[in-house]
Design a protein around this motif. Structure first.
Motif, PDB file in Angstrom:
ATOM      1  N   ALA A  58       0.828  -1.207   0.000  1.00 22.44           N
ATOM      2  CA  ALA A  58       0.000   0.000   0.000  1.00 22.44           C
ATOM      3  C   ALA A  58       0.862   1.257   0.000  1.00 22.44           C
ATOM      4  O   ALA A  58       0.626   2.187  -0.779  1.00 22.44           O
ATOM      5  N   PHE A  59       1.883   1.294   0.870  1.00 20.99           N
ATOM      6  CA  PHE A  59       2.758   2.465   0.887  1.00 20.99           C
ATOM      7  C   PHE A  59       3.560   2.576  -0.410  1.00 20.99           C
ATOM      8  O   PHE A  59       3.739   3.674  -0.940  1.00 20.99           O
ATOM      9  N   GLU A  60       4.010   1.461  -0.960  1.00 20.79           N
ATOM     10  CA  GLU A  60       4.740   1.506  -2.233  1.00 20.79           C
ATOM     11  C   GLU A  60       3.850   2.070  -3.335  1.00 20.79           C
ATOM     12  O   GLU A  60       4.307   2.875  -4.151  1.00 20.79           O
ATOM     13  N   ALA A  61       2.586   1.658  -3.360  1.00 16.23           N
ATOM     14  CA  ALA A  61       1.656   2.160  -4.369  1.00 16.23           C
ATOM     15  C   ALA A  61       1.433   3.663  -4.213  1.00 16.23           C
ATOM     16  O   ALA A  61       1.420   4.404  -5.198  1.00 16.23           O
ATOM     17  N   LEU A  62       1.283   4.120  -2.974  1.00 15.17           N
ATOM     18  CA  LEU A  62       1.088   5.559  -2.739  1.00 15.17           C
ATOM     19  C   LEU A  62       2.316   6.357  -3.153  1.00 15.17           C
ATOM     20  O   LEU A  62       2.195   7.413  -3.779  1.00 15.17           O
ATOM     21  N   TYR A  63       3.498   5.872  -2.813  1.00 16.05           N
ATOM     22  CA  TYR A  63       4.710   6.591  -3.173  1.00 16.05           C
ATOM     23  C   TYR A  63       4.902   6.624  -4.690  1.00 16.05           C
ATOM     24  O   TYR A  63       5.335   7.633  -5.241  1.00 16.05           O
TER      25      TYR A  63
END
Length: 89
Positions: A58-63
């Protein structure tokens, strides 16, 4: 059967804040992170597994989304330079 979860500070709150700042829904984040909407909802509500592939994704997708939306630094420098040229003339 009990699931090992922990409350890692407010990681769910940080995930939600970043998602909202980028203007995407939980459903869209779930698509980008290739996980369920329920998983994203659980994380945002504070139920974070000790080891979470979903949280990482999820954080990788947001970044990645944030990087796509960021104007290029070269363009920003070029724009600033051309403004100065017009101001000086």
């Amino acid at each position: 059967m009990e699931t090992n979860t922990t409350h890692r500070g407010d990681v769910g709150g940080r995930l939600r804040a970043e998602r909202e700042r980028l203007g995407i829904t939980r459903a869209r984040l779930a698509q980008l992170a290739r996980c369920s909407l329920t998983s994203i909802s659980n994380i945002e509500q504070g139920a974070v597994p000790e080891r979470s592939r979903v949280l990482d994704a999820a954080f990788e997708a947001l970044y990645a989304l944030k990087d796509e939306r960021r104007p290029s630094e070269a363009g920003a420098v070029k724009d600033r330079g051309s403004s100065r040229d017009h101001d000086a003339g």
